[in-house]
Design a protein around this motif. Structure first.
Motif, short mmCIF file in Angstrom:
data_model
loop_
_atom_site.label_atom_id
_atom_site.label_comp_id
_atom_site.label_asym_id
_atom_site.label_seq_id
_atom_site.Cartn_x
_atom_site.Cartn_y
_atom_site.Cartn_z
N LYS A 8 0.83 -1.21 0.00
CA LYS A 8 0.00 0.00 0.00
C LYS A 8 0.86 1.26 0.00
N VAL A 9 1.85 1.31 0.87
CA VAL A 9 2.68 2.51 0.99
C VAL A 9 3.49 2.73 -0.29
N PRO A 59 10.63 7.86 9.47
CA PRO A 59 9.74 8.33 8.40
C PRO A 59 9.88 9.84 8.21
N PRO A 60 9.62 10.32 7.01
CA PRO A 60 9.65 11.77 6.78
C PRO A 60 8.50 12.46 7.51
N THR A 75 -0.14 5.03 8.01
CA THR A 75 0.25 3.71 7.52
C THR A 75 1.74 3.66 7.23
N PHE A 76 2.26 4.73 6.67
CA PHE A 76 3.69 4.86 6.39
C PHE A 76 4.48 4.71 7.70
N ARG A 77 4.05 5.44 8.72
CA ARG A 77 4.74 5.39 10.02
C ARG A 77 4.61 4.00 10.66
N ALA A 78 3.44 3.41 10.54
CA ALA A 78 3.24 2.06 11.10
C ALA A 78 4.12 1.04 10.39
N LEU A 116 8.73 -2.61 10.61
CA LEU A 116 10.00 -3.12 10.09
C LEU A 116 11.08 -3.08 11.16
N ALA A 117 11.06 -2.05 12.00
CA ALA A 117 12.04 -1.97 13.09
C ALA A 117 11.84 -3.12 14.08
#
Length: 210
Positions: free
Chosen positions: A81-82, A169-170, A176-179, A184-185
């Motif tokens: 999605k991202v 993240p920027p 969703t991007f941040r999640a 991943l971390a």
């Protein structure tokens, strides 16, 4: 080791002094930090040395294979999605997606082989009085293959970290991007522990027991 960025699984089995030198760390300071942790043990940590081989297999299946069964489908959805939504603006997300697809397929196959073939063989080794030399030879071949897959997984994790700027993240990133970056971390940390327990604990102990 996680906080200091020291690889203790896929690229482990190196003298601490050598690793510290490569990362411009003071070995005495690192040893002091490790000693401080020994003096104040984490209640959440498990004593791997006190486990039988069967218990180690059970633990890895529950704490790490179970985690991957739940988390990989979620990360698969988010990477797709991202990348689709933000990939044009941030091309590195397309590479994150590509690397994840390979990593995902590899880990699904890897854990399936362990759950259905390798771990049952280790449990039989512990309980049987048969030809342990033959069992050891078969396990050595399996372990070499699995360790090669561990190395590939480690390379993918390192690539995720590089592509995501250490999972930062920027400012404009959506939820969703941040999640995704947070997921991943956490995947990296769980995988480091997962591979360490197999590569440095379970596999060597199984060969000694054979």
């Amino acid at each position: 080791f996680e906080n200091l960025g020291i690889d203790y699984c896929c690229g482990g089995k190196k003298p601490l002094v050598e690793v510290c030198r490569a990362k411009d760390l003071d070995p005495a300071t690192v040893v002091a930090m490790l000693s401080a942790m020994d003096d104040a043990p984490d209640a959440a940590l498990v004593n791997l040395d006190a486990m039988t081989l069967s218990e180690l297999c059970d633990h890895i299946e529950q704490a790490h294979h179970g985690y991957l069964r739940e988390e990989l489908p979620r990360l698969d959805f988010m990477t797709r999605k991202v990348a689709a939504v933000h990939g044009e603006h941030e091309p590195r997300l397309l590479e994150v997606r590509r690397v994840f697809e390979t990593f995902n397929a590899g880990m699904v196959s890897h854990t399936k082989e362990e759950d259905e073939v390798v771990f049952p063989a280790i449990r039989r080794l512990e309980s049987a009085n048969g030809d342990k030399a033959a069992a050891a030879a078969g396990l050595k071949v399996s372990f070499d293959k699995l360790d090669s897959e561990h190395d590939s997984a480690g390379a993918a994790l390192a690539r995720f970290k590089e592509l995501t700027n250490n999972y930062t993240p920027p400012d404009w990133a959506c939820n969703t991007f941040r999640a995704l970056y947070d997921g991943l971390a956490k995947l990296e940390k769980n995988m480091h522990q997962h591979v360490h327990k197999e590569k440095n604990v379970l596999f060597p102990r199984a060969l000694v027991a054979a």
